[in-house]
Design an enzyme around this catalytic site. Structure first.
Site, PDB file in Angstrom:
ATOM      1  N   ASP A 157       1.681 -32.396  22.649  1.00 56.88           N
ATOM      2  CA  ASP A 157       1.542 -33.819  22.984  1.00 56.88           C
ATOM      3  C   ASP A 157       2.410 -34.081  24.217  1.00 56.88           C
ATOM      4  O   ASP A 157       3.119 -33.187  24.689  1.00 56.88           O
ATOM      5  CB  ASP A 157       2.008 -34.693  21.804  1.00 56.88           C
ATOM      6  N   SER A 158       2.382 -35.323  24.693  1.00 60.69           N
ATOM      7  CA  SER A 158       3.205 -35.656  25.863  1.00 60.69           C
ATOM      8  C   SER A 158       4.694 -35.663  25.531  1.00 60.69           C
ATOM      9  O   SER A 158       5.527 -35.559  26.426  1.00 60.69           O
ATOM     10  CB  SER A 158       2.805 -37.029  26.402  1.00 60.69           C
ATOM     11  N   CYS A 194      -2.651 -35.544  20.004  1.00 55.32           N
ATOM     12  CA  CYS A 194      -2.617 -36.516  21.101  1.00 55.32           C
ATOM     13  C   CYS A 194      -3.946 -37.259  21.154  1.00 55.32           C
ATOM     14  O   CYS A 194      -5.002 -36.653  21.373  1.00 55.32           O
ATOM     15  CB  CYS A 194      -2.386 -35.762  22.409  1.00 55.32           C
ATOM     16  N   GLU A 220       9.810 -43.546  23.033  1.00 49.76           N
ATOM     17  CA  GLU A 220      10.573 -42.446  23.643  1.00 49.76           C
ATOM     18  C   GLU A 220      11.996 -42.900  23.970  1.00 49.76           C
ATOM     19  O   GLU A 220      12.925 -42.103  23.987  1.00 49.76           O
ATOM     20  CB  GLU A 220       9.863 -41.933  24.909  1.00 49.76           C
ATOM     21  N   CYS A 273      -2.936 -43.405  18.810  1.00 50.45           N
ATOM     22  CA  CYS A 273      -1.916 -42.687  19.585  1.00 50.45           C
ATOM     23  C   CYS A 273      -0.916 -42.133  18.571  1.00 50.45           C
ATOM     24  O   CYS A 273      -0.436 -42.867  17.697  1.00 50.45           O
ATOM     25  CB  CYS A 273      -1.216 -43.622  20.560  1.00 50.45           C
ATOM     26  N   THR A 274      -0.624 -40.847  18.715  1.00 53.20           N
ATOM     27  CA  THR A 274       0.218 -40.189  17.707  1.00 53.20           C
ATOM     28  C   THR A 274       1.659 -40.692  17.721  1.00 53.20           C
ATOM     29  O   THR A 274       2.372 -40.546  16.740  1.00 53.20           O
ATOM     30  CB  THR A 274       0.193 -38.669  17.919  1.00 53.20           C
ATOM     31  N   HIS A 275       2.080 -41.276  18.839  1.00 57.40           N
ATOM     32  CA  HIS A 275       3.427 -41.862  18.878  1.00 57.40           C
ATOM     33  C   HIS A 275       3.568 -43.020  17.878  1.00 57.40           C
ATOM     34  O   HIS A 275       4.662 -43.303  17.413  1.00 57.40           O
ATOM     35  CB  HIS A 275       3.734 -42.417  20.279  1.00 57.40           C
TER      36      HIS A 275
HETATM   37  N1  DGL Z   1       0.958 -39.437  21.964  1.00 64.43           N
HETATM   38  C1  DGL Z   1      -0.108 -39.393  22.895  1.00 64.43           C
HETATM   39  C2  DGL Z   1      -1.364 -40.003  22.357  1.00 64.43           C
HETATM   40  O1  DGL Z   1      -1.609 -39.849  21.179  1.00 64.43           O
HETATM   41  C3  DGL Z   1       0.232 -39.644  24.348  1.00 64.43           C
HETATM   42  C4  DGL Z   1       0.926 -40.936  24.656  1.00 64.43           C
HETATM   43  C5  DGL Z   1       1.327 -41.049  26.126  1.00 64.43           C
HETATM   44  O2  DGL Z   1       1.991 -40.131  26.618  1.00 64.43           O
HETATM   45  O3  DGL Z   1       0.951 -42.045  26.747  1.00 64.43           O
HETATM   46  O4  DGL Z   1      -2.155 -40.579  23.047  1.00 64.43           O
END
Ligand code: DGL
Length: 267
Positions: A10-11, A73, A151, A185-187
């Site tokens: 992921d990012s 992600c 983050e 979004c996984t975040h």
């Molecule tokens: N966690 C990622 C997602 O599920 C990327 C979020 C990002 O870096 O913008 O989309």
């Protein structure tokens, strides 16, 4: 029995919601996690660039001889679906599994999906939800401030900056009387408590990364490809110390070894 590792990327921290879910389901798997923090955030990038980056990260994982890749992600899952589908190694994104998770929520009320700007702009989540749950009202909401806040450690309910963002993005979800909300979004699973506190108990939250972890675990069990000794390696192309600190805070335990540093790839 297959002891080769599973690659997850992921990012940044978001994919760890997938790693945690997978670890709970399959404690013995060997896992390799890559946080692409040198290129975070993904959500404001054009789809053409995201497709190239997805390909690069899949190739990075292939270099470890992984038996499966978990693309934890939503942004890659929605903008680079065909790149994921063409990967020669079994590859699992979060979109389809998340949508299936939403389809399992009983009732006929509106369904919301929150995700990055790139994911929402692709239309992929809204299309898949509309196809899988015909007749339901679908509310796609981009939440571009969430990833930088998460983050940056603004994750707890009551955090003033997070509360402001929740109010801005989730008020329409509340007002529409949404029955379920998908974290596309996984975040976003990292702020689940704050989101649920804001929305109240009537809205059921569904984590696309947890649904995808289940899908991957089911696949490995069905194919008899489970195996390993619970090893974990972590990589980042950003600051390894900062990444380790944030990851440990989120995971609730020390990482087994120092985070390994990789080069930032051009995109
Ligand atoms: N966690 C990622 C997602 O599920 C990327 C979020 C990002 O870096 O913008 O989309």
């Amino acid at each position: 029995m297959d002891n080769r590792p599973i690659g997850i990327f992921d990012s940044g921290l978001g994919g760890l919601t997938g790693l945690m879910a997978l670890r709970e389901l399959l404690p013995e798997e060997n896992l390799i996690y890559f946080g692409d923090t040198g290129r975070l955030p993904y959500g404001g990038r054009p789809a053409s660039q995201l497709r190239k980056m997805a390909r690069q990260n899949l190739d990075f994982m292939a270099g470890f001889g992984v038996k499966a890749v978990f693309v934890a992600c939503g942004t890659f899952s929605s903008t680079a679906a065909e790149i994921l589908a063409q990967n020669p190694i079994p590859t699992f994104g979060v979109l389809r599994a998340g949508v299936e998770g939403m389809a399992r929520v009983p009732g006929d009320g509106p369904l919301a999906v929150i995700a990055t700007q790139a994911s929402i702009d692709s239309g992929a989540f809204a299309r898949a939800l509309a196809e899988r749950c015909p007749g339901r009202e679908i509310l796609p909401v981009p939440c571009p401030a969430f990833v930088p806040l998460i983050e940056g450690g603004h994750t707890r309910p009551g955090d003033p900056e997070l509360e402001q963002a929740l109010e801005r993005y989730l008020r329409p979800v509340k007002e529409a009387g949404a029955q379920a909300l998908l974290y596309g979004c996984t975040h976003y699973g990292i702020i689940d408590v704050a989101v649920r506190t804001y929305l109240g108990p009537a809205v059921q939250t569904v984590s696309a990364s947890a649904c995808a972890a289940q899908e991957l675990a089911d696949f490995l069990l069905r194919e008899n490809r489970c195996g390993g000794s619970g090893e974990e390696r972590y990589f980042t192309n950003g600051d390894p110390i900062a990444f380790a600190e944030s990851a440990e805070r989120l995971l609730g335990h020390a990482l087994p070894a120092a985070v390994e540093k990789t080069a930032v790839l051009e995109c």
